[in-house]
Design an enzyme around this catalytic site. Structure first.
Site, PDB file in Angstrom:
ATOM      1  N   LYS A  22       0.839  -1.211   0.000  1.00 14.65           N
ATOM      2  CA  LYS A  22       0.000   0.000   0.000  1.00 14.65           C
ATOM      3  C   LYS A  22       0.872   1.258   0.000  1.00 14.65           C
ATOM      4  CE  LYS A  22      -1.640   1.407   4.111  1.00 14.65           C
ATOM      5  NZ  LYS A  22      -1.240   2.791   4.450  1.00 14.65           N
ATOM      6  N   ASN A  23       1.823   1.306   0.937  1.00 15.53           N
ATOM      7  CA  ASN A  23       2.616   2.531   1.080  1.00 15.53           C
ATOM      8  C   ASN A  23       3.480   2.812  -0.145  1.00 15.53           C
ATOM      9  OD1 ASN A  23       1.497   2.894   3.543  1.00 15.53           O
ATOM     10  ND2 ASN A  23       3.362   2.548   4.731  1.00 15.53           N
ATOM     11  N   ARG A  94      -4.125  10.275   5.464  1.00 17.79           N
ATOM     12  CA  ARG A  94      -3.087  11.307   5.458  1.00 17.79           C
ATOM     13  C   ARG A  94      -2.288  11.344   4.151  1.00 17.79           C
ATOM     14  NH1 ARG A  94      -0.977  13.803   9.604  1.00 17.79           N
ATOM     15  NH2 ARG A  94       1.050  13.680   8.577  1.00 17.79           N
ATOM     16  N   CYS A 118      -4.097  12.085  13.877  1.00 18.10           N
ATOM     17  CA  CYS A 118      -3.771  10.692  13.650  1.00 18.10           C
ATOM     18  C   CYS A 118      -3.863   9.966  14.970  1.00 18.10           C
ATOM     19  CB  CYS A 118      -2.354  10.608  13.091  1.00 18.10           C
ATOM     20  SG  CYS A 118      -1.775   8.943  12.939  1.00 18.10           S
ATOM     21  N   ARG A 123       1.367  14.256  13.784  1.00 20.26           N
ATOM     22  CA  ARG A 123       2.175  13.895  12.610  1.00 20.26           C
ATOM     23  C   ARG A 123       2.219  15.131  11.725  1.00 20.26           C
ATOM     24  NH1 ARG A 123       0.175   8.400  10.034  1.00 20.26           N
ATOM     25  NH2 ARG A 123       2.156   8.468   8.933  1.00 20.26           N
ATOM     26  N   PRO A 124       3.206  15.987  11.967  1.00 19.63           N
ATOM     27  CA  PRO A 124       3.232  17.272  11.270  1.00 19.63           C
ATOM     28  C   PRO A 124       3.545  17.127   9.779  1.00 19.63           C
ATOM     29  CG  PRO A 124       5.225  16.971  12.575  1.00 19.63           C
ATOM     30  CD  PRO A 124       4.339  15.795  12.863  1.00 19.63           C
ATOM     31  N   VAL A 125       3.231  18.187   9.016  1.00 13.96           N
ATOM     32  CA  VAL A 125       3.613  18.233   7.596  1.00 13.96           C
ATOM     33  C   VAL A 125       4.468  19.470   7.334  1.00 13.96           C
ATOM     34  CG1 VAL A 125       1.725  16.845   6.641  1.00 13.96           C
ATOM     35  CG2 VAL A 125       1.383  19.298   7.028  1.00 13.96           C
ATOM     36  N   ASP A 126       5.067  20.018   8.401  1.00  7.40           N
ATOM     37  CA  ASP A 126       5.854  21.251   8.255  1.00  7.40           C
ATOM     38  C   ASP A 126       6.997  21.090   7.251  1.00  7.40           C
ATOM     39  OD1 ASP A 126       6.843  19.429  10.235  1.00  7.40           O
ATOM     40  OD2 ASP A 126       8.338  20.924  10.819  1.00  7.40           O
ATOM     41  N   LEU A 127       7.625  19.914   7.229  1.00 10.09           N
ATOM     42  CA  LEU A 127       8.771  19.734   6.327  1.00 10.09           C
ATOM     43  C   LEU A 127       8.335  19.709   4.860  1.00 10.09           C
ATOM     44  CD1 LEU A 127      10.728  16.995   8.288  1.00 10.09           C
ATOM     45  CD2 LEU A 127      11.410  19.375   7.950  1.00 10.09           C
ATOM     46  N   ASP A 319       6.737   0.579  11.573  1.00 12.68           N
ATOM     47  CA  ASP A 319       5.493  -0.127  11.245  1.00 12.68           C
ATOM     48  C   ASP A 319       5.514  -1.603  11.666  1.00 12.68           C
ATOM     49  OD1 ASP A 319       4.385   2.133  10.249  1.00 12.68           O
ATOM     50  OD2 ASP A 319       4.598   1.619   8.136  1.00 12.68           O
ATOM     51  N   ARG A 411      -7.770  -1.307   5.842  1.00 11.00           N
ATOM     52  CA  ARG A 411      -7.056  -0.217   5.172  1.00 11.00           C
ATOM     53  C   ARG A 411      -5.678  -0.675   4.699  1.00 11.00           C
ATOM     54  NH1 ARG A 411      -5.785   4.297   8.752  1.00 11.00           N
ATOM     55  NH2 ARG A 411      -4.611   4.730   6.886  1.00 11.00           N
TER      56      ARG A 411
HETATM   57  C1  UD1 Z   1       5.226   6.860   6.269  1.00  6.41           C
HETATM   58  C2  UD1 Z   1       4.351   5.632   6.232  1.00  6.41           C
HETATM   59  C3  UD1 Z   1       4.096   5.140   7.653  1.00  6.41           C
HETATM   60  C4  UD1 Z   1       5.417   4.934   8.392  1.00  6.41           C
HETATM   61  C5  UD1 Z   1       6.297   6.182   8.307  1.00  6.41           C
HETATM   62  C6  UD1 Z   1       7.690   5.970   8.864  1.00  6.41           C
HETATM   63  C7  UD1 Z   1       2.966   5.931   4.273  1.00  6.41           C
HETATM   64  C8  UD1 Z   1       1.620   6.236   3.725  1.00  6.41           C
HETATM   65  N1  UD1 Z   1       3.085   5.976   5.623  1.00  6.41           N
HETATM   66  O1  UD1 Z   1       4.513   7.873   6.978  1.00  6.41           O
HETATM   67  O2  UD1 Z   1       3.375   3.913   7.584  1.00  6.41           O
HETATM   68  O3  UD1 Z   1       5.164   4.641   9.750  1.00  6.41           O
HETATM   69  O4  UD1 Z   1       6.451   6.570   6.916  1.00  6.41           O
HETATM   70  O5  UD1 Z   1       8.338   4.941   8.189  1.00  6.41           O
HETATM   71  O6  UD1 Z   1       3.887   5.629   3.545  1.00  6.41           O
HETATM   72  N2  UD1 Z   1       7.985  14.616  10.369  1.00  6.41           N
HETATM   73  C9  UD1 Z   1       8.063  15.951  10.712  1.00  6.41           C
HETATM   74  N3  UD1 Z   1       7.589  16.881   9.812  1.00  6.41           N
HETATM   75  C10 UD1 Z   1       7.061  16.529   8.614  1.00  6.41           C
HETATM   76  C11 UD1 Z   1       6.997  15.164   8.270  1.00  6.41           C
HETATM   77  C12 UD1 Z   1       7.461  14.231   9.170  1.00  6.41           C
HETATM   78  O7  UD1 Z   1       8.531  16.309  11.794  1.00  6.41           O
HETATM   79  O8  UD1 Z   1       6.665  17.421   7.854  1.00  6.41           O
HETATM   80  C13 UD1 Z   1       8.475  13.582  11.316  1.00  6.41           C
HETATM   81  C14 UD1 Z   1       7.376  12.673  11.815  1.00  6.41           C
HETATM   82  O9  UD1 Z   1       6.698  13.237  12.926  1.00  6.41           O
HETATM   83  C15 UD1 Z   1       8.141  11.412  12.180  1.00  6.41           C
HETATM   84  C16 UD1 Z   1       9.260  11.392  11.139  1.00  6.41           C
HETATM   85  O10 UD1 Z   1       9.325  12.714  10.605  1.00  6.41           O
HETATM   86  O11 UD1 Z   1       8.731  11.549  13.451  1.00  6.41           O
HETATM   87  C17 UD1 Z   1       9.062  10.415  10.004  1.00  6.41           C
HETATM   88  O12 UD1 Z   1       7.772  10.576   9.446  1.00  6.41           O
HETATM   89  P1  UD1 Z   1       7.471  10.302   7.892  1.00  6.41           P
HETATM   90  O13 UD1 Z   1       8.584   9.500   7.325  1.00  6.41           O
HETATM   91  O14 UD1 Z   1       7.125  11.587   7.252  1.00  6.41           O
HETATM   92  O15 UD1 Z   1       6.159   9.406   7.948  1.00  6.41           O
HETATM   93  P2  UD1 Z   1       4.994   9.391   6.879  1.00  6.41           P
HETATM   94  O16 UD1 Z   1       5.514   9.664   5.529  1.00  6.41           O
HETATM   95  O17 UD1 Z   1       3.852  10.218   7.377  1.00  6.41           O
END
Ligand code: UD1
Length: 432
Positions: A22-23, A94, A118, A123-127, A319, A411
């Site tokens: 899926k991912n 997400r 979540c 689970r921020p998207v700031d980056l 995961d 899911r």
């Molecule tokens: C993806 C996977 C999820 C898995 C995760 C980590 C999908 C759909 N989901 O989630 O199953 O558990 O990778 O392998 O593929 N972070 C920030 N700011 C951001 C984005 C991330 O601080 O803008 C932090 C997160 O809080 C976390 C870390 O970065 O601590 C890694 O997260 P990320 O790799 O982004 O996870 P996802 O892509 O959401």
């Protein structure tokens, strides 16, 4: 809402096959929006998240056909007219936020809802947003939406992800390939899902250097071609079955159709538990799946307690930490599971305790004392990986357990109970 009624304990015997990931599929689906030609993607799992994301993509005017019988997805974004992803769809999943990078790349503008909360904490998207701004896009946030716009060509730029993020890497790659003169991404995610996305984009004609490393360099191309691609097997599903196959001392199963090369350090940790492994490379199916493996795993009479820390790839995946902690309830001695990626992803712990496990959370880790006999009880799933770990625990628990709210499993795991029942589990799906 469905629940599972699980009878245990049941040893497992037989062969179980891994479905498409899926991912890994979701970024490929987003990439299909970058071309006006047809994209055909095989080995797509029949999962609710795939149907949800197909709906999000259709909202742009794109034609999406999911032939579930053959696991084939056909996406034709030649008819894409609307650069939007609304809240009522994005809030369900997400990863719909990948629409931001895809629409930025294809249209140079986008209106995409911010994802909601979540089950396992912030689970921020700031980056994602900071990276897009560094690339040269203008970003505005209003009423829960991100409004993005940018010119046809963005000047050279670079960005460093801190921490490394799978989602942000996907979004930035999607946003760069058709627009940035030269974009360098430092500390890019190296997860197989990201590698596959880059390889698919390269097949479509994208210029990406450093695929599989932590530094990606992307130079814009004027257009991308269509795609015919076989999606990777699900490494998390494979890991889950390998772990399910060692909880009972009489279990011995074969897990097939996944790639050992994509399992990172997980296999090394697994070996430390004292299991017996026999690995075999499967021959490639012509024109389709490559490098598939089959592993026969036999549980030892006594499992060793092994502690793990989650890390970015190739480290132990977050995961799989809930499933690992669940197996450790049956190991001899004390162990811990520490999640350095998502520090509070432990909602399954009180539920495991309801089944009789000796588990507790201390800061960023679960402490487990085993072996403990588990006894059937009602437990509630709170997210995808928590759900599957509760099913595994229920398969080991004496008597009958109800695992509630299994929609999380639907899911992310294709026909979980059907596959597990074929190797000896006793799981009944009941509609409440
Ligand atoms: C993806 C996977 C999820 C898995 C995760 C980590 C999908 C759909 N989901 O989630 O199953 O558990 O990778 O392998 O593929 N972070 C920030 N700011 C951001 C984005 C991330 O601080 O803008 C932090 C997160 O809080 C976390 C870390 O970065 O601590 C890694 O997260 P990320 O790799 O982004 O996870 P996802 O892509 O959401």
């Amino acid at each position: 809402m469905d629940k599972f009624i699980v009878q245990g304990p049941t040893p497992l015997h037989g062969t179980i096959s891994v479905s498409g990931s899926k991912n890994a599929a979701l970024p490929l689906m987003a990439a299909a929006l970058l071309t006006d030609e047809i994209c055909i993607i095989d080995n797509i799992p029949r999962l609710q998240d795939i149907r949800t994301f197909s709906g999000v993509i259709r909202g742009t005017g794109t034609d999406v056909t999911f032939d579930e019988a053959s696991n084939r997805l056909v996406i034709d974004a030649g008819t894409l007219t609307k650069a939007e992803a609304p809240y009522d769809l994005v809030r369900k999943m997400r990863a719909s936020f990948y629409m931001l990078g895809a629409l930025a790349g294809r249209c140079g503008q986008a209106k995409v809802s911010l994802p909601g909360g979540c089950a396992w904490g912030p689970r921020p998207v700031d980056l994602h947003l900071k990276g897009l701004e560094a690339m040269g896009y203008e970003i505005r946030q209003e009423a829960g939406y991100i409004f993005l716009k940018g010119p046809d060509t963005l000047p050279p730029s670079s960005f460093k992800l801190q921490p490394s993020s799978v989602g942000a890497t996907v979004n930035l790659v999607l946003a760069a390939v058709l627009r940035s003169e030269e974009f360098t991404l430092h500390h890019a995610a190296m997860e197989p899902d990201v590698v596959q996305l880059c390889e698919a984009l390269q097949q479509m004609g994208a210029d990406i250097e450093g695929v599989g490393t932590s530094v990606l360099r992307i130079r814009k191309v004027d257009r991308l071609n269509g795609l015919q691609f076989a999606n990777a097997p699900d490494r998390i599903e494979a890991g889950t079955y390998l772990l399910a196959g060692i909880m009972h001392p009489e279990s011995s199963i074969t897990v097939q159709n996944f790639r050992l090369s994509e399992m990172g350090t997980f296999m090394e940790e697994l070996q430390k538990t004292g299991v017996f492994l026999s690995m075999e490379a499967l021959s490639d199916a012509p024109g389709h799946f490559r490098n598939l493996d089959s592993v026969t795993i036999t549980a030892p009479s006594k499992l060793n307690a092994v502690s793990v820390n989650t890390e970015i790839y190739p480290g132990f995946p977050t995961d799989l930490q809930a499933q690992w902690a669940t197996v450790m309830t049956q190991a001899a001695g004390q162990s811990h599971v520490c999640d350095t990626i998502y520090m509070d992803r432990f909602s399954y712990v009180p539920e495991l305790a309801r089944l009789g496990a000796d588990v507790r959370v201390e800061r960023d880790r679960v402490l487990i004392q085993g072996p403990k006999t588990l006894n059937g009880a009602s437990v509630m799933s709170t997210d995808l990986r928590a759900s599957v770990s509760l099913v595994m625990a229920a398969m080991m628990a004496k008597g009958s357990s109800d695992v509630l709210r299994v929609y999380h499993l639907d899911r992310g795991y294709e026909e979980l109970e059907v596959k597990l029942n074929q190797i000896g589990a006793r799981i009944e799906r009941v509609s409440e």
